[in-house]
Scaffold this motif. Structure first.
Motif, PDB file in Angstrom:
ATOM      1  N   MET A   1      40.742  39.123  47.144  1.00  0.00           N
ATOM      2  CA  MET A   1      39.456  38.814  47.755  1.00  0.00           C
ATOM      3  C   MET A   1      38.381  39.717  47.142  1.00  0.00           C
ATOM      4  O   MET A   1      38.563  40.928  47.016  1.00  0.00           O
ATOM      5  CB  MET A   1      39.546  39.030  49.264  1.00  0.00           C
ATOM      6  N   LYS A   2      37.272  39.141  46.797  1.00  0.00           N
ATOM      7  CA  LYS A   2      36.181  39.901  46.203  1.00  0.00           C
ATOM      8  C   LYS A   2      35.467  40.716  47.281  1.00  0.00           C
ATOM      9  O   LYS A   2      35.296  40.274  48.404  1.00  0.00           O
ATOM     10  CB  LYS A   2      35.180  38.967  45.539  1.00  0.00           C
ATOM     11  N   ASN A   3      35.034  41.898  46.893  1.00  0.00           N
ATOM     12  CA  ASN A   3      34.259  42.743  47.782  1.00  0.00           C
ATOM     13  C   ASN A   3      32.780  42.462  47.516  1.00  0.00           C
ATOM     14  O   ASN A   3      32.263  42.806  46.453  1.00  0.00           O
ATOM     15  CB  ASN A   3      34.584  44.214  47.541  1.00  0.00           C
ATOM     16  N   PRO A   4      32.084  41.844  48.469  1.00  0.00           N
ATOM     17  CA  PRO A   4      30.688  41.462  48.221  1.00  0.00           C
ATOM     18  C   PRO A   4      29.781  42.665  47.965  1.00  0.00           C
ATOM     19  O   PRO A   4      28.849  42.574  47.178  1.00  0.00           O
ATOM     20  CB  PRO A   4      30.275  40.712  49.485  1.00  0.00           C
ATOM     21  N   GLU A   7      30.247  43.907  44.339  1.00  0.00           N
ATOM     22  CA  GLU A   7      29.531  43.015  43.408  1.00  0.00           C
ATOM     23  C   GLU A   7      28.026  43.253  43.485  1.00  0.00           C
ATOM     24  O   GLU A   7      27.341  43.289  42.463  1.00  0.00           O
ATOM     25  CB  GLU A   7      29.855  41.559  43.726  1.00  0.00           C
ATOM     26  N   TRP A   8      27.506  43.413  44.695  1.00  0.00           N
ATOM     27  CA  TRP A   8      26.070  43.619  44.889  1.00  0.00           C
ATOM     28  C   TRP A   8      25.630  44.937  44.271  1.00  0.00           C
ATOM     29  O   TRP A   8      24.629  44.999  43.566  1.00  0.00           O
ATOM     30  CB  TRP A   8      25.766  43.577  46.386  1.00  0.00           C
ATOM     31  N   GLU A  10      27.078  46.569  41.850  1.00  0.00           N
ATOM     32  CA  GLU A  10      27.154  46.458  40.392  1.00  0.00           C
ATOM     33  C   GLU A  10      25.936  45.713  39.849  1.00  0.00           C
ATOM     34  O   GLU A  10      25.394  46.076  38.805  1.00  0.00           O
ATOM     35  CB  GLU A  10      28.451  45.789  39.959  1.00  0.00           C
TER      36      GLU A  10
END
Length: 83
Positions: A1-4, A7-8, A10
């Motif tokens: 599962m992606k960690n929002p 990502e934000w 980065e």
């Protein structure tokens, strides 16, 4: 599962790293943070992040209030995570 948030952050780092890279931090803060990391003091680091997040939210709200009462839109990776 992606960690929002990962990502934000980065995305923000890509967009603003040059501008923020030249921004000085208060004397002693980088050393203090380095010591917290070395001591693995996650509670203190999270507290610092929560303070920064809260201060940023207050500044954003104040700026929006001065500009005619409209709230400032906060860019979030999605609506699942809220502060």
């Amino acid at each position: 599962m992606k960690n929002p948030y990962a990502e934000w952050f980065e995305q923000l780092r890509t967009e603003y790293s040059e501008q923020l890279g030249v921004m000085p931090l208060p004397d002693g803060l980088p050393e203090h943070l380095r010591q917290l990391i070395q001591n693995r003091d996650e509670d203190a680091i999270q507290f610092m992040i929560k303070l920064a997040w809260q201060f940023g939210a207050q500044v954003g709200y104040a700026a929006g209030s001065r500009e005619g009462g409209e709230q400032v839109a906060v860019v979030r990776p999605n609506n699942r995570v809220q502060a």
